[in-house]
Design an enzyme around this catalytic site. Structure first.
Site, PDB file in Angstrom:
ATOM      1  N   CYS A   1       0.828  -1.206   0.000  1.00  0.00           N
ATOM      2  CA  CYS A   1       0.000   0.000   0.000  1.00  0.00           C
ATOM      3  C   CYS A   1       0.865   1.259   0.000  1.00  0.00           C
ATOM      4  CB  CYS A   1      -0.955   0.002   1.190  1.00  0.00           C
ATOM      5  SG  CYS A   1      -0.141  -0.152   2.793  1.00  0.00           S
TER       6      CYS A   1
ATOM      7  N   HIS B   1      -1.667   1.212   7.403  1.00  0.00           N
ATOM      8  CA  HIS B   1      -2.103   1.144   6.012  1.00  0.00           C
ATOM      9  C   HIS B   1      -2.027   2.527   5.389  1.00  0.00           C
ATOM     10  CE1 HIS B   1      -4.169  -0.285   2.491  1.00  0.00           C
ATOM     11  NE2 HIS B   1      -5.168   0.556   2.668  1.00  0.00           N
TER      12      HIS B   1
END
Length: 340
Positions: free
Chosen positions: A32, A298
Site C-alpha cells: 500500500c 495502512h
C-alpha cells in the site's frame, strides 16, 4: 496486517465511469505504501506529460533506465489504459532489483520509498553540467547553486535552503546552502494546528547550545550559535513530510495531531529569500495518508485529477470520488506533495 491483502480484484466505485488517471493499483502484499506514492506521482501534471509524451526516452541512460522505463509503463497503464485497476508488479520488480527490501511482503515507510523512487528516476534521466553558483550583486545567503546534474526530477522537485549561522559571541555570520526535495516539518502541537504553524516552527531561529555548539572560525572555538533557515530556491512542486513519529527518551509514539491546510494558495513568501519571492503560492495536488501506529498500518492517497479537476480517494484497487465535501481537508497522517 495490510487490510487490502484479502481484497483481490477491482473495487472501483461502480457509480463512476473510468477517467484517465483514475485507476486503482493492485496490492502485491503489503505494498500500500508503494501504491499511495505512485498515485501521487501520477497525479502531477508536468511529470505525467513528460512520461506520456515519450520525452523521457531521449534522456534515458541505457545503463540505469530500468526503473524509469517501468515507471513510464505503469503511468501509461494508469492514464491510457481501459482497466479500472492495474498491477505495478513491473515497477516493484525494477526497484526491488536495487532495493531488495521492497520485494519482501513487509510493511515499508512511504517517505523512504518516495525518496528512493525520485533518486532512481533522477539517476536514469540526468544530464551533466558543470556546477557553479550565481554571482553578481545577489547576497551570498540567497545565491543559488547551479546543479551539476539536472533531470525532470530536479526541475520539478528540487529546492534550496540557505542557513544563516551566527556566532552569539562575536556575531560573525556564515551561510550554508543545502539542496532538498522533501521538507520534513515538525508538528508543534498535540491537538490541532495548521500547515503554516508547522512551517513557522521549521523556519524559526534555533539556538544551538552545549553539545550542539558549532565551531566559530573567528573565535577559533565552539560557541553557542543561532541558526535560521530560508528558501533561496523554491521548487516548482514542493513535497512536505510531516514528522509524526516522535521520540521521548526511550519511548516512541505517533503524533495524531489534526493538521489543517488549504487546497489553494499556500503562501511560502514569508520563508523565501526576498530577492526570489516569485511563484511562491502553491495548490494542493496530492496527499498520502497513514492509518495505524509505529508497529503497522495502512497507506492511502487523496489525489486531484488534472482532467476532471475532482479529488479521488485511492485505497489500492478501491477508488472513490471525494465529491467536494470540504473546502479544507484535515490531514492526520504522512507525506504530502503540493503542486504550484
Amino acid at each position: 496486517m495490510d487490510p487490502s491483502d484479502t481484497s483481490p480484484g477491482s473495487e472501483a466505485d461502480e457509480n463512476q465511469s473510468h477517467f484517465q488517471g483514475v485507476t486503482g493499483l493492485r496490492n502485491l502484499g503489503n505494498t500500500c505504501y508503494m501504491n499511495a506514492i505512485l498515485q501521487c506521482l501520477c497525479s502531477i501534471s508536468p511529470l505525467v506529460e513528460y512520461f506520456l509524451s515519450g520525452k523521457y526516452i531521449t534522456a534515458l541512460r541505457k545503463d540505469c533506465g530500468e526503473v524509469a522505463t517501468a515507471f513510464a509503463y505503469v503511468m501509461t497503464d494508469m492514464w491510457l489504459g481501459d482497466a479500472d485497476c492495474v498491477s505495478p508488479e513491473i515497477f516493484r520488480s525494477a526497484l526491488g532489483n536495487l532495493y531488495p527490501a521492497f520485494m519482501k511482503k513487509t510493511q515499508q515507510d512511504a517517505q523512504e520509498f518516495l525518496i528512493h523512487v525520485l533518486n532512481e528516476l533522477h539517476e536514469a534521466l540526468k544530464k551533466y553540467h558543470g556546477r557553479s553558483y550565481e554571482k553578481g550583486s545577489i547576497p551570498r545567503c540567497c545565491r543559488k547553486a547551479i546543479a551539476s546534474e539536472t533531470s525532470i526530477i530536479t526541475r520539478l522537485f528540487e529546492g534550496q535552503l540557505s542557513y544563516r549561522v551566527t556566532c552569539l559571541k562575536c556575531e560573525n555570520c556564515t551561510y550554508k546552502n543545502e539542496v532538498f526535495t522533501v521538507l520534513s516539518l515538525p508538528i508543534p502541537s498535540e491537538s490541532q494546528c495548521s500547515l503554516q504553524d508547522c512551517l513557522q516552527c521549521f523556519f524559526q531561529q534555533d539556538t544551538l547550545t552545549w553539545n550542539n555548539r558549532i565551531h566559530c572560525s573567528f573565535c577559533e572555538t565552539k560557541q553557542e550559535t543561532a541558526v535560521r533557515a530560508s528558501i533561496s530556491k523554491a521548487p516548482k512542486i514542493v513535497i512536505f513530510h510531516l514528522k509524526r513519529f516522535d521520540v521521548l527518551g526511550t519511548m516512541k509514539r505517533k503524533l495524531r495531531t489534526d493538521i489543517l491546510y488549504p487546497l489553494t494558495n499556500l503562501d511560502l513568501t514569508p520563508y523565501i529569500c526576498p530577492i526570489f519571492r516569485k511563484r511562491s503560492k502553491y495548490n494542493l495536488c496530492a496527499v498520502v495518508n497513514h492509518f495505524g501506529d509505529l508497529d503497522g498500518g495502512h497507506y492511502t492517497a487523496f489525489c486531484k485529477n488534472s482532467v476532471t479537476q475532482a479529488w479521488y480517494s485511492f485505497d489500492d484497487t478501491r477508488v472513490n470520488n471525494l465529491a467536494k465535501k470540504n473546502k479544507d481537508l484535515v490531514h492526520k497522517y504522512s507525506p504530502k506533495p503540493t503542486e504550484k
